[in-house]
Design an enzyme around this catalytic site. Structure first.
Site, PDB file in Angstrom:
ATOM      1  N   ARG A  16       9.469  -7.054  -5.054  1.00  0.00           N
ATOM      2  CA  ARG A  16      10.735  -6.554  -4.496  1.00  0.00           C
ATOM      3  C   ARG A  16      10.653  -6.614  -2.972  1.00  0.00           C
ATOM      4  O   ARG A  16       9.626  -6.973  -2.395  1.00  0.00           O
ATOM      5  CB  ARG A  16      11.028  -5.133  -4.991  1.00  0.00           C
ATOM      6  CG  ARG A  16      10.138  -4.066  -4.384  1.00  0.00           C
ATOM      7  CD  ARG A  16      10.513  -2.669  -4.878  1.00  0.00           C
ATOM      8  NE  ARG A  16       9.996  -1.653  -3.960  1.00  0.00           N
ATOM      9  CZ  ARG A  16      10.101  -0.339  -4.137  1.00  0.00           C
ATOM     10  NH1 ARG A  16      10.683   0.127  -5.225  1.00  0.00           N
ATOM     11  NH2 ARG A  16       9.622   0.505  -3.249  1.00  0.00           N
ATOM     12  N   MET A  18      10.701  -7.274   0.951  1.00  0.00           N
ATOM     13  CA  MET A  18      10.405  -8.439   1.790  1.00  0.00           C
ATOM     14  C   MET A  18       9.518  -9.455   1.091  1.00  0.00           C
ATOM     15  O   MET A  18       9.643 -10.659   1.331  1.00  0.00           O
ATOM     16  CB  MET A  18       9.748  -7.976   3.092  1.00  0.00           C
ATOM     17  CG  MET A  18      10.744  -7.436   4.089  1.00  0.00           C
ATOM     18  SD  MET A  18       9.957  -7.016   5.644  1.00  0.00           S
ATOM     19  CE  MET A  18       9.717  -5.268   5.430  1.00  0.00           C
ATOM     20  N   ASP A  37       1.769  -8.286  -7.692  1.00  0.00           N
ATOM     21  CA  ASP A  37       2.379  -6.969  -7.523  1.00  0.00           C
ATOM     22  C   ASP A  37       1.907  -6.073  -8.665  1.00  0.00           C
ATOM     23  O   ASP A  37       1.431  -6.563  -9.694  1.00  0.00           O
ATOM     24  CB  ASP A  37       3.913  -7.071  -7.559  1.00  0.00           C
ATOM     25  CG  ASP A  37       4.610  -5.929  -6.818  1.00  0.00           C
ATOM     26  OD1 ASP A  37       5.180  -6.176  -5.745  1.00  0.00           O
ATOM     27  OD2 ASP A  37       4.577  -4.781  -7.321  1.00  0.00           O
ATOM     28  N   VAL A  62      -3.583  -4.373  -5.308  1.00  0.00           N
ATOM     29  CA  VAL A  62      -4.307  -4.960  -4.169  1.00  0.00           C
ATOM     30  C   VAL A  62      -5.425  -4.056  -3.658  1.00  0.00           C
ATOM     31  O   VAL A  62      -6.365  -4.538  -3.017  1.00  0.00           O
ATOM     32  CB  VAL A  62      -3.355  -5.312  -2.996  1.00  0.00           C
ATOM     33  CG1 VAL A  62      -2.428  -6.458  -3.347  1.00  0.00           C
ATOM     34  CG2 VAL A  62      -2.586  -4.085  -2.502  1.00  0.00           C
ATOM     35  N   ASN A  88       1.284  -8.531   2.229  1.00  0.00           N
ATOM     36  CA  ASN A  88       2.566  -7.832   2.402  1.00  0.00           C
ATOM     37  C   ASN A  88       2.638  -6.485   1.689  1.00  0.00           C
ATOM     38  O   ASN A  88       3.357  -5.604   2.137  1.00  0.00           O
ATOM     39  CB  ASN A  88       3.686  -8.762   1.900  1.00  0.00           C
ATOM     40  CG  ASN A  88       4.997  -8.045   1.723  1.00  0.00           C
ATOM     41  OD1 ASN A  88       5.697  -7.761   2.698  1.00  0.00           O
ATOM     42  ND2 ASN A  88       5.342  -7.697   0.484  1.00  0.00           N
ATOM     43  N   TYR A 156       0.065   6.450   7.530  1.00  0.00           N
ATOM     44  CA  TYR A 156       0.797   5.171   7.606  1.00  0.00           C
ATOM     45  C   TYR A 156       0.563   4.518   8.962  1.00  0.00           C
ATOM     46  O   TYR A 156       0.269   3.327   9.055  1.00  0.00           O
ATOM     47  CB  TYR A 156       2.299   5.407   7.362  1.00  0.00           C
ATOM     48  CG  TYR A 156       3.091   4.122   7.220  1.00  0.00           C
ATOM     49  CD1 TYR A 156       3.061   3.386   6.047  1.00  0.00           C
ATOM     50  CD2 TYR A 156       3.877   3.643   8.274  1.00  0.00           C
ATOM     51  CE1 TYR A 156       3.787   2.205   5.908  1.00  0.00           C
ATOM     52  CE2 TYR A 156       4.606   2.458   8.145  1.00  0.00           C
ATOM     53  CZ  TYR A 156       4.555   1.743   6.965  1.00  0.00           C
ATOM     54  OH  TYR A 156       5.267   0.570   6.836  1.00  0.00           O
ATOM     55  N   LYS A 160      -1.470   0.937   9.684  1.00  0.00           N
ATOM     56  CA  LYS A 160      -0.780  -0.214  10.267  1.00  0.00           C
ATOM     57  C   LYS A 160      -1.390  -0.617  11.619  1.00  0.00           C
ATOM     58  O   LYS A 160      -1.390  -1.804  11.972  1.00  0.00           O
ATOM     59  CB  LYS A 160       0.714   0.079  10.393  1.00  0.00           C
ATOM     60  CG  LYS A 160       1.427   0.200   9.042  1.00  0.00           C
ATOM     61  CD  LYS A 160       1.330  -1.080   8.210  1.00  0.00           C
ATOM     62  CE  LYS A 160       2.197  -1.073   6.968  1.00  0.00           C
ATOM     63  NZ  LYS A 160       2.093  -2.300   6.176  1.00  0.00           N
ATOM     64  N   THR A 191      15.156  -2.704   2.559  1.00  0.00           N
ATOM     65  CA  THR A 191      14.390  -2.930   1.321  1.00  0.00           C
ATOM     66  C   THR A 191      14.358  -1.610   0.545  1.00  0.00           C
ATOM     67  O   THR A 191      14.688  -0.559   1.109  1.00  0.00           O
ATOM     68  CB  THR A 191      12.927  -3.323   1.628  1.00  0.00           C
ATOM     69  OG1 THR A 191      12.281  -2.187   2.215  1.00  0.00           O
ATOM     70  CG2 THR A 191      12.828  -4.523   2.556  1.00  0.00           C
TER      71      THR A 191
HETATM   72  N1  LIG Z   1      11.104  -1.915   5.009  1.00  0.00           N
HETATM   73  C1  LIG Z   1      10.770  -1.679   6.253  1.00  0.00           C
HETATM   74  O1  LIG Z   1      11.622  -1.217   7.035  1.00  0.00           O
HETATM   75  C2  LIG Z   1       9.382  -1.974   6.755  1.00  0.00           C
HETATM   76  C3  LIG Z   1       9.150  -1.835   8.117  1.00  0.00           C
HETATM   77  C4  LIG Z   1       7.893  -2.147   8.628  1.00  0.00           C
HETATM   78  C5  LIG Z   1       6.893  -2.585   7.792  1.00  0.00           C
HETATM   79  N2  LIG Z   1       7.121  -2.688   6.459  1.00  0.00           N
HETATM   80  C6  LIG Z   1       6.015  -3.195   5.640  1.00  0.00           C
HETATM   81  O2  LIG Z   1       6.439  -4.390   4.997  1.00  0.00           O
HETATM   82  C7  LIG Z   1       5.769  -4.550   3.751  1.00  0.00           C
HETATM   83  C8  LIG Z   1       6.791  -4.742   2.643  1.00  0.00           C
HETATM   84  O3  LIG Z   1       7.630  -3.590   2.636  1.00  0.00           O
HETATM   85  P1  LIG Z   1       8.990  -3.483   1.803  1.00  0.00           P
HETATM   86  O4  LIG Z   1       9.912  -2.717   2.658  1.00  0.00           O
HETATM   87  O5  LIG Z   1       9.374  -4.789   1.253  1.00  0.00           O
HETATM   88  O6  LIG Z   1       8.468  -2.495   0.649  1.00  0.00           O
HETATM   89  P2  LIG Z   1       8.893  -2.315  -0.886  1.00  0.00           P
HETATM   90  O7  LIG Z   1       8.400  -0.958  -1.271  1.00  0.00           O
HETATM   91  O8  LIG Z   1      10.335  -2.586  -1.048  1.00  0.00           O
HETATM   92  O9  LIG Z   1       8.032  -3.430  -1.613  1.00  0.00           O
HETATM   93  C9  LIG Z   1       6.629  -3.328  -1.602  1.00  0.00           C
HETATM   94  C10 LIG Z   1       6.061  -3.979  -2.834  1.00  0.00           C
HETATM   95  O10 LIG Z   1       4.636  -3.772  -2.782  1.00  0.00           O
HETATM   96  C11 LIG Z   1       4.206  -3.423  -4.080  1.00  0.00           C
HETATM   97  N3  LIG Z   1       2.967  -2.646  -4.029  1.00  0.00           N
HETATM   98  C12 LIG Z   1       2.806  -1.391  -3.573  1.00  0.00           C
HETATM   99  N4  LIG Z   1       1.542  -0.993  -3.757  1.00  0.00           N
HETATM  100  C13 LIG Z   1       0.893  -2.039  -4.326  1.00  0.00           C
HETATM  101  C14 LIG Z   1      -0.435  -2.236  -4.773  1.00  0.00           C
HETATM  102  N5  LIG Z   1      -1.369  -1.266  -4.687  1.00  0.00           N
HETATM  103  N6  LIG Z   1      -0.768  -3.435  -5.305  1.00  0.00           N
HETATM  104  C15 LIG Z   1       0.167  -4.409  -5.417  1.00  0.00           C
HETATM  105  N7  LIG Z   1       1.437  -4.272  -5.038  1.00  0.00           N
HETATM  106  C16 LIG Z   1       1.797  -3.089  -4.499  1.00  0.00           C
HETATM  107  C17 LIG Z   1       5.356  -2.637  -4.676  1.00  0.00           C
HETATM  108  O11 LIG Z   1       5.296  -2.602  -6.105  1.00  0.00           O
HETATM  109  C18 LIG Z   1       6.558  -3.371  -4.141  1.00  0.00           C
HETATM  110  O12 LIG Z   1       6.984  -4.402  -5.011  1.00  0.00           O
HETATM  111  C19 LIG Z   1       4.913  -3.293   3.586  1.00  0.00           C
HETATM  112  O13 LIG Z   1       3.590  -3.568   4.018  1.00  0.00           O
HETATM  113  C20 LIG Z   1       5.565  -2.287   4.516  1.00  0.00           C
HETATM  114  O14 LIG Z   1       4.658  -1.304   4.953  1.00  0.00           O
HETATM  115  C21 LIG Z   1       8.336  -2.386   5.914  1.00  0.00           C
END
Ligand SMILES: NC(=O)c1ccc[n+]([C@@H]2O[C@H](COP(=O)([O-])OP(=O)(O)OC[C@H]3O[C@@H](n4cnc5c(N)ncnc54)[C@H](O)[C@@H]3O)[C@@H](O)[C@H]2O)c1
Length: 249
Positions: A16, A18, A37, A62, A88, A156, A160, A191
């Site tokens: 899901r 990004m 995932d 992961v 990711n 967090y 990061k 997201t």
């Molecule tokens: N959305 C934002 O605004 C934002 C901003 C900065 C950074 N990020 C970073 O971008 C990345 C993607 O974020 P997103 O917003 O798409 O998040 P999301 O929660 O929508 O998607 C994250 C995905 O990672 C999977 N996941 C979580 N833990 C896991 C594990 N232990 N093993 C395998 N898969 C796992 C989840 O099942 C999910 O499908 C993350 O690293 C997040 O920290 C997001």
């Protein structure tokens, strides 16, 4: 539409948000993708959408160091050497101030956001060394650059920041072997994670964003694609904001 032609990429957390967007974009640019995932149902659905010729979904936690050898072996067996890794997968963890954050919660956030990035690089770099080329894109956050945007906890932020540091260390270590390593630092991206975070915290994200809007995941994929591709051949050890100017303030 061939910026990643004949490349094999491993993208974690692709079910899901990004990760899904990166996988869709990579395939449109000619890559084969190994997508992993925890969420098997959505991961399989994405694999079916992308086509079995282009994508392989593998269920993976992961943060489990033992999961990686099997993921890489299956990916290489299916598509050949993996030369792109997008670390990711990530979690926000609980909303808590430092004195209320349990050691277990701190550790679990770091296990996914930080330790897994190390496991991923360690597992995939041998394939890149064999191929003589590699690009690793580690997804950090604006939280890996600054701590003042109401993040759920210091865990967090710590995780990061660590991604940014590891990225530079690995870039220096493997630059001589033609493996590039960069970090991407998104701001507020639309997201499921973002929706859950703003619901939890009731924050007014828009007021903090100079461009005045939240990004679509595709706008981050544009940057990740560039860094993954050979177009970024002289770029390593760097961090890239995709934050609509938030950190310019
Ligand atoms: N959305 C934002 O605004 C934002 C901003 C900065 C950074 N990020 C970073 O971008 C990345 C993607 O974020 P997103 O917003 O798409 O998040 P999301 O929660 O929508 O998607 C994250 C995905 O990672 C999977 N996941 C979580 N833990 C896991 C594990 N232990 N093993 C395998 N898969 C796992 C989840 O099942 C999910 O499908 C993350 O690293 C997040 O920290 C997001």
């Amino acid at each position: 539409m061939s910026r990643l032609l004949n490349k094999v990429a491993l993208i974690t957390g692709a079910a899901r948000g990004m990760g899904t967007s990166h996988a869709q974009r990579f395939v449109r640019e000619g890559a084969k993708v190994v997508i992993t995932d925890l969420n098997e149902e959505r991961g399989v659905a994405l694999m079916n959408e992308l086509g079995a010729d282009n994508a392989l979904f593998i269920k993976q936690d992961v943060s489990n160091v033992h999961s990686w050898a099997c993921v890489v072996a299956q990916g290489v067996a299916r598509f050949g050497p993996i030369t792109i890794l997008v670390n990711n997968a990530g979690v926000l963890g609980p909303v808590a101030q430092t004195v209320e954050l349990s050691a277990e919660d701190y550790a679990s956030v770091c296990a996914v956001n930080q330790h897994a990035v190390f496991y991923g690089m360690q597992a995939v770099i041998p394939s890149m060394l064999e191929a003589g080329i590699g690009s690793i894109v580690n997804i950090s956050s604006i939280a890996g650059m600054a701590a003042n945007y109401g993040f759920p906890s210091l865990a967090y932020v710590a995780s990061k920041f660590a991604v940014r540091g590891m990225t530079k260390a690995a870039a220096i270590e493997y630059g001589p072997r033609n493996i590039r390593v960069n970090s991407v630092h998104p701001g507020f991206i639309q997201t499921p994670m973002m929706v859950e975070a703003t619901d939890d915290q009731g924050g007014d994200a828009l007021a903090q964003i100079p461009l005045g809007r939240i990004a679509k995941p595709e706008e981050v994929s544009n940057l990740v694609l560039f860094l993954a591709s050979d177009e970024a051949s002289y770029i390593t050890g760097s961090e890239y904001l995709v934050d609509a100017g938030m950190l310019a303030q």
